[in-house]
Design a protein around this motif. Structure first.
Motif, short mmCIF file in Angstrom:
data_model
loop_
_atom_site.label_atom_id
_atom_site.label_comp_id
_atom_site.label_asym_id
_atom_site.label_seq_id
_atom_site.Cartn_x
_atom_site.Cartn_y
_atom_site.Cartn_z
N THR A 274 42.57 42.47 38.58
CA THR A 274 43.91 42.46 39.29
C THR A 274 43.84 41.36 40.32
O THR A 274 44.91 40.99 40.58
CB THR A 274 43.64 43.86 39.88
N MET A 275 42.76 41.11 41.14
CA MET A 275 42.92 40.20 42.09
C MET A 275 43.31 38.72 41.36
O MET A 275 43.69 38.10 42.43
CB MET A 275 41.44 40.03 42.67
N ARG A 276 43.00 38.63 40.28
CA ARG A 276 43.49 37.27 39.50
C ARG A 276 44.83 37.51 38.83
O ARG A 276 45.16 36.75 37.83
CB ARG A 276 42.42 36.94 38.51
N ASN A 277 45.48 38.45 39.02
CA ASN A 277 46.73 38.79 38.44
C ASN A 277 46.90 39.10 37.03
O ASN A 277 47.94 38.98 36.23
CB ASN A 277 47.83 37.62 39.04
N TRP A 278 45.74 39.82 36.68
CA TRP A 278 45.96 39.86 34.96
C TRP A 278 46.04 41.45 34.90
O TRP A 278 45.69 42.45 35.67
CB TRP A 278 44.23 39.79 34.29
#
Ligand SMILES: *[C@@H]1O[C@H](CO)[C@@H](O)[C@H](O)[C@H]1NC(C)=O
Ligand SMILES: *[C@@H]1O[C@H](CO)[C@@H](O)[C@H](O)[C@H]1NC(C)=O
Ligand SMILES: *[C@@H]1O[C@H](CO)[C@@H](O)[C@H](O)[C@H]1NC(C)=O
Length: 405
Positions: A274-278
């Protein structure tokens, strides 16, 4: 598969209502801490949360019928007469690969049931690989374990069904096994793969106005996913009982943290995604049941001979009811997983045999240690890292959680 626990508070806190549902999955996999899960769930959500499971078999209750020990639950296969599946479940017009990996550590009967349910729901056997994580090296391949041994697996049966078996080099933890999946996909040059828990049964929804098998719907999800060309990370079918994984996303975040072997390791990796926008979206392909026991005869997963393409038959209705009851039984602590495991407790003296109770206790030990390590890593012990303001790279720093005063 080794006990695992899945708790996705991180994504939930980040993602709103539907994501919140994912949290509940923590309580329905093999090893859960529903007490921890429950703390963070508003009352209105609690009803969906199955009660805790115990590590010791519950005391026997009167009127709780014992499931008799059965060495063979698929006599037709043994006789070399595997039934035909519904021809409507066969998807011909696709050139997409649909590799499905199912990890296995203990309970052959649950594994065979899961595999057969996927086959009956149209998943091509050639796309299905059981990852043998029993840690008994070539003992199962050579047929050295007996059926009462928890680590028993019948290679001949899987080969007969057309399913491949790939062995892990040694017994892996849940996080290691997940990285093994990713590495396997890389080796096979796959951009994505499906993985499933071994203690599930899938059933195509025959009540749909326009019938589509589990497999056909999974292929549709895959095709749409690839077409979207979005920054997709995971597609979660019924929590993560069946999951479609983007290998690129997993590589981007460096895979699973094997220093957190079981519990919380999913919180860790899904938060990092999530932190890497996946993205991590829930999707659906039919019924998926989480079970701790097996059907008496796996033939019931197939249509009756001569009536293969009929839908919504009595067989279907009864099967669906039985699977629902089995899932409820597992979740109600009234038998379920442990009840079954206690019955498959033999094999002492066979190659690589381990004391099953000790094995369980050992796993619980590492579950606790993994939680400790998660706390060290993030200065915070819970799953909602995103809600607490954590960003990529905040692990192993002095970052403290943002907790409103
Ligand atoms: C394993 O499966 C094969 C193929 O179905 C069967 O012939 C054999 O009896 C099974 N082995 C055991 C020990 O049940
Ligand atoms: C399925 O069968 C049941 C019982 O025969 C019937 O009541 C129901 O309407 C059927 N549903 C569909 C979607 O065909
Ligand atoms: C993720 O998306 C946010 C908001 O659009 C953006 O600010 C951030 O740079 C993105 N992070 C990565 C790693 O792409």
């Amino acid at each position: 598969m080794p006990p695992i626990s899945l708790n996705r508070r991180a994504i939930l806190a980040f993602g709103g209502t539907f994501l919140f549902l994912l949290l509940l999955s923590g309580a329905v996999t093999n090893h859960v801490r529903p007490d921890l899960v429950q703390k963070h769930i508003p009352d209105s959500w609690k009803s969906k949360l199955p009660p805790p499971q115990q590590d010791e078999p519950p005391p026997k209750k009167e009127g709780n019928p014992e499931q008799a020990w059965q060495e063979e639950i698929f006599p037709l296969a043994k006789a070399g007469k595997v039934p035909k599946i519904n021809p409507k479940n066969i998807v011909r017009e696709t050139n997409l690969k649909t590799p499905l990996l199912i990890g296995f550590t203990r309970n052959w009967y649950l594994l065979e049931q899961a595999v057969v349910s996927y086959l009956a729901a149209g998943w091509p056997a050639s796309q299905l690989t059981v990852i043998d994580n029993t840690g008994v090296m070539d003992s199962n391949l050579r047929g050295l374990l007996t059926a009462k041994n928890p680590w028993y697996l019948n290679h001949t049966r899987l080969t007969q069904l057309g399913v491949s078996v790939k062995r892990t080099p040694t017994l892996l933890s849940f996080a290691q096994l997940q990285n093994f999946f990713i590495n396997y996909a890389i080796e096979q040059d796959l951009g994505y793969f499906f993985w499933s828990h071994m203690d599930v049964v899938v059933l195509s929804d025959e009540l749909l106005p326009e019938y589509k098998s589990v497999y056909e719907r999974a292929v549709e999800v895959l095709a749409n996913t690839l077409e979207e060309r979005r920054h997709w990370g995971l597609k979660l079918f019924a929590y993560d009982w069946l999951t479609l994984v983007n290998v690129e996303a997993m590589k981007d975040v460096g895979g699973w943290d094997t220093q957190i072997p079981f519990y919380m390791t999913d919180c860790d990796v899904y938060s990092r995604l999530t932190m890497r926008n996946w993205t991590q979206d829930p999707v659906s392909a039919g019924f998926i049941y989480d079970v701790g026991s097996h059907l008496k005869d796996l033939a019931i997963l197939y249509p009756e001979e001569g009536h293969e393409s009929e839908l919504n038959t009595t067989r279907f209705t009864n099967l669906k009811m039985e699977l629902e009851a089995m899932m409820k039984e597992k979740q109600s602590n009234n038998g379920g997983r442990n009840y079954w495991q206690a019955r498959q407790d033999g094999g002492q003296g066979e190659p690589f045999w381990r004391n099953p109770k000790g094995f369980e206790r050992g796993i619980n030990f590492w579950i606790d240690k993994g939680r400790e390590l998660f706390r060290l890593k993030w200065n915070y012990g819970d799953c909602d890292l995103i809600a607490k303001g954590y960003s990529y790279g905040d692990d192993w720093t002095d970052k403290k959680p943002n907790i409103p005063q």
